[in-house]
Design a protein around this motif. Structure first.
Motif, PDB file in Angstrom:
ATOM      1  N   ILE A  69       0.831  -1.200   0.000  1.00  0.00           N
ATOM      2  CA  ILE A  69       0.000   0.000   0.000  1.00  0.00           C
ATOM      3  C   ILE A  69       0.867   1.252   0.000  1.00  0.00           C
ATOM      4  N   VAL A  70       1.887   1.265   0.857  1.00  0.00           N
ATOM      5  CA  VAL A  70       2.775   2.429   0.918  1.00  0.00           C
ATOM      6  C   VAL A  70       3.517   2.606  -0.395  1.00  0.00           C
ATOM      7  N   ALA A  71       3.965   1.483  -0.970  1.00  0.00           N
ATOM      8  CA  ALA A  71       4.682   1.567  -2.239  1.00  0.00           C
ATOM      9  C   ALA A  71       3.787   2.110  -3.335  1.00  0.00           C
ATOM     10  N   ASP A  72       2.510   1.712  -3.329  1.00  0.00           N
ATOM     11  CA  ASP A  72       1.587   2.213  -4.332  1.00  0.00           C
ATOM     12  C   ASP A  72       1.346   3.711  -4.150  1.00  0.00           C
ATOM     13  N   ASP A  73       1.213   4.145  -2.879  1.00  0.00           N
ATOM     14  CA  ASP A  73       0.986   5.565  -2.612  1.00  0.00           C
ATOM     15  C   ASP A  73       2.203   6.409  -2.968  1.00  0.00           C
ATOM     16  N   ARG A  74       3.382   5.815  -2.849  1.00  0.00           N
ATOM     17  CA  ARG A  74       4.608   6.572  -3.077  1.00  0.00           C
ATOM     18  C   ARG A  74       5.136   6.434  -4.489  1.00  0.00           C
ATOM     19  N   ARG A  75       4.366   5.840  -5.377  1.00  0.00           N
ATOM     20  CA  ARG A  75       4.829   5.731  -6.749  1.00  0.00           C
ATOM     21  C   ARG A  75       5.051   7.110  -7.336  1.00  0.00           C
ATOM     22  N   SER A  76       6.202   7.281  -7.949  1.00  0.00           N
ATOM     23  CA  SER A  76       6.458   8.553  -8.593  1.00  0.00           C
ATOM     24  C   SER A  76       5.642   8.628  -9.876  1.00  0.00           C
ATOM     25  N   PRO A  77       5.326   9.852 -10.339  1.00  0.00           N
ATOM     26  CA  PRO A  77       4.568   9.969 -11.576  1.00  0.00           C
ATOM     27  C   PRO A  77       5.210   9.243 -12.740  1.00  0.00           C
ATOM     28  N   ALA A  78       6.553   9.192 -12.776  1.00  0.00           N
ATOM     29  CA  ALA A  78       7.227   8.535 -13.887  1.00  0.00           C
ATOM     30  C   ALA A  78       6.973   7.042 -13.915  1.00  0.00           C
ATOM     31  N   GLN A  79       6.546   6.446 -12.781  1.00  0.00           N
ATOM     32  CA  GLN A  79       6.324   5.010 -12.720  1.00  0.00           C
ATOM     33  C   GLN A  79       4.941   4.603 -13.220  1.00  0.00           C
ATOM     34  N   LEU A  80       4.090   5.568 -13.511  1.00  0.00           N
ATOM     35  CA  LEU A  80       2.775   5.221 -14.036  1.00  0.00           C
ATOM     36  C   LEU A  80       2.909   4.701 -15.453  1.00  0.00           C
ATOM     37  N   ALA A  81       2.175   3.635 -15.763  1.00  0.00           N
ATOM     38  CA  ALA A  81       2.185   3.103 -17.107  1.00  0.00           C
ATOM     39  C   ALA A  81       1.522   4.080 -18.057  1.00  0.00           C
ATOM     40  N   SER A  82       1.969   4.069 -19.308  1.00  0.00           N
ATOM     41  CA  SER A  82       1.434   5.005 -20.288  1.00  0.00           C
ATOM     42  C   SER A  82      -0.071   4.845 -20.454  1.00  0.00           C
ATOM     43  N   ALA A  83      -0.545   3.598 -20.490  1.00  0.00           N
ATOM     44  CA  ALA A  83      -1.987   3.374 -20.636  1.00  0.00           C
ATOM     45  C   ALA A  83      -2.758   3.908 -19.433  1.00  0.00           C
ATOM     46  N   GLU A  84      -2.156   3.813 -18.244  1.00  0.00           N
ATOM     47  CA  GLU A  84      -2.808   4.320 -17.041  1.00  0.00           C
ATOM     48  C   GLU A  84      -2.915   5.843 -17.075  1.00  0.00           C
ATOM     49  N   VAL A  85      -1.870   6.500 -17.559  1.00  0.00           N
ATOM     50  CA  VAL A  85      -1.913   7.955 -17.698  1.00  0.00           C
ATOM     51  C   VAL A  85      -2.998   8.356 -18.683  1.00  0.00           C
ATOM     52  N   ASP A  86      -3.024   7.695 -19.844  1.00  0.00           N
ATOM     53  CA  ASP A  86      -4.024   8.028 -20.859  1.00  0.00           C
ATOM     54  C   ASP A  86      -5.438   7.858 -20.327  1.00  0.00           C
ATOM     55  N   ALA A  87      -5.663   6.807 -19.537  1.00  0.00           N
ATOM     56  CA  ALA A  87      -7.005   6.561 -19.014  1.00  0.00           C
ATOM     57  C   ALA A  87      -7.419   7.625 -17.999  1.00  0.00           C
ATOM     58  N   ARG A  88      -6.466   8.101 -17.200  1.00  0.00           N
ATOM     59  CA  ARG A  88      -6.797   9.043 -16.128  1.00  0.00           C
ATOM     60  C   ARG A  88      -6.997  10.473 -16.611  1.00  0.00           C
ATOM     61  N   ILE A  89      -6.492  10.808 -17.796  1.00  0.00           N
ATOM     62  CA  ILE A  89      -6.694  12.157 -18.326  1.00  0.00           C
ATOM     63  C   ILE A  89      -7.320  12.083 -19.713  1.00  0.00           C
ATOM     64  N   ALA A  90      -8.094  11.051 -19.955  1.00  0.00           N
ATOM     65  CA  ALA A  90      -8.679  10.859 -21.282  1.00  0.00           C
ATOM     66  C   ALA A  90      -9.788  11.862 -21.570  1.00  0.00           C
ATOM     67  N   THR A  91     -10.582  12.200 -20.567  1.00  0.00           N
ATOM     68  CA  THR A  91     -11.718  13.105 -20.744  1.00  0.00           C
ATOM     69  C   THR A  91     -11.877  13.995 -19.522  1.00  0.00           C
ATOM     70  N   ARG A  92     -12.711  15.011 -19.656  1.00  0.00           N
ATOM     71  CA  ARG A  92     -13.034  15.847 -18.504  1.00  0.00           C
ATOM     72  C   ARG A  92     -13.871  15.080 -17.487  1.00  0.00           C
ATOM     73  N   GLU A  93     -14.592  14.079 -17.937  1.00  0.00           N
ATOM     74  CA  GLU A  93     -15.405  13.297 -16.995  1.00  0.00           C
ATOM     75  C   GLU A  93     -14.525  12.553 -15.986  1.00  0.00           C
ATOM     76  N   VAL A  94     -13.417  11.984 -16.434  1.00  0.00           N
ATOM     77  CA  VAL A  94     -12.526  11.262 -15.523  1.00  0.00           C
ATOM     78  C   VAL A  94     -11.486  12.194 -14.891  1.00  0.00           C
ATOM     79  N   ASP A  95     -11.324  13.382 -15.441  1.00  0.00           N
ATOM     80  CA  ASP A  95     -10.366  14.369 -14.934  1.00  0.00           C
ATOM     81  C   ASP A  95     -11.093  15.716 -14.831  1.00  0.00           C
ATOM     82  N   PRO A  96     -12.037  15.830 -13.882  1.00  0.00           N
ATOM     83  CA  PRO A  96     -12.940  16.982 -13.884  1.00  0.00           C
ATOM     84  C   PRO A  96     -12.378  18.260 -13.263  1.00  0.00           C
ATOM     85  N   ALA A  97     -11.319  18.154 -12.475  1.00  0.00           N
ATOM     86  CA  ALA A  97     -10.813  19.349 -11.788  1.00  0.00           C
ATOM     87  C   ALA A  97     -10.276  20.356 -12.802  1.00  0.00           C
TER      88      ALA A  97
END
Length: 253
Positions: A69-97
């Motif tokens: 759990i701690v390792a997951d929370d402390r993952r640096s942004p560079a460690q995110l998979a490319s597909a995971e990044v694309d999914a999290r900022i794909a639309t305003r609905e999933v990235d509303p802020a």
């Protein structure tokens, strides 16, 4: 003549060639008491050992889960998979802020200086020519812009981040930017809103529902050669390292 087979007691009592030996049987209950005492001791020891082993296993599982759990929370942004990044900022609905000016261009950066920044919901202010209507048509909701300086070049730099509804819209805007810049029918403007002349280096990237861009002119607005070595360095530092890796990847994380 009859032969008699000795009984078992007789065999025990009279060994071959010897005198009968007395046979001593344990007192009634003596063997049973010893067996019960032994049985009482053995299950207690086994039970304690089993409980201790189970406790260690449970403790190990808890520690392992905590580390994960701690390792997951402390993952640096560079460690995110490319597909995971694309999914999290794909639309305003999933990235509303909504974007914030200090999120995109914070003061006190070490790679470049911010002399001025603004945030507007009228994206047409960041563009000129046909690109203005393009941004309106594809639903751009925010433009965060800044005038930047870098220590290795005396350029006037305008960079920005545009907020589009989804990845498809952002990519369509990116394609239109390429076409309009090449034909001279539209481009991004500098912070004053002035249109840039033909041949001005205009750099852009798309990721998720965002469009990143950078416009480079000389200190007085004069033309900068597109193949100048500082132009490639600016594209890397501002678009790839800052806007993409620092802002968007962090936002996705």
């Amino acid at each position: 003549m009859r032969y008699v087979t000795p009984t078992r007691s007789a065999h025990r009592a009279a060994p071959a060639g010897g005198l009968p030996l007395p046979i001593r049987f344990p007192a009634r209950g003596q063997h049973r008491r010893r067996s019960r005492r032994h049985l009482r001791r053995e299950p207690l020891t086994t039970h304690l050992f089993t409980r201790g082993l189970a406790g260690l296993i449970v403790l190990g599982i808890v520690v392992m889960l905590g580390v994960l759990i701690v390792a997951d929370d402390r993952r640096s942004p560079a460690q995110l998979a490319s597909a995971e990044v694309d999914a999290r900022i794909a639309t305003r609905e999933v990235d509303p802020a909504p974007l914030r000016a200090d999120e995109v261009f914070p003061a006190g950066g070490t790679a470049f200086g911010v002399t001025r920044s603004d945030l507007t919901v009228d994206c047409s202010l960041a563009a000129g020519g046909a690109l203005r209507t393009t941004l309106q048509r594809y639903g751009c909701s925010q433009a965060v812009r800044a005038a930047l300086t870098v220590p290795y070049a005396d350029y006037r730099i305008t960079a920005g981040l545009l907020n589009l509804p989804d990845t498809t819209s952002a990519m369509a805007v990116g394609d239109q930017v390429r076409y309009l810049v090449e034909t001279g029918d539209g481009s991004f403007t500098d912070m004053s809103g002035s249109a840039t002349g033909p041949g001005t280096p205009v750099l852009w990237r798309t990721r998720g529902h965002y469009v990143m861009y950078c416009v480079i002119t000389g200190p007085s607005g004069e033309l900068v050669a597109p193949d100048a070595p500082q132009v490639a360095q600016l594209a890397h530092d501002i678009l790839d390292t800052h806007l993409h890796d620092t802002v968007l990847i962090r936002r996705a994380s």
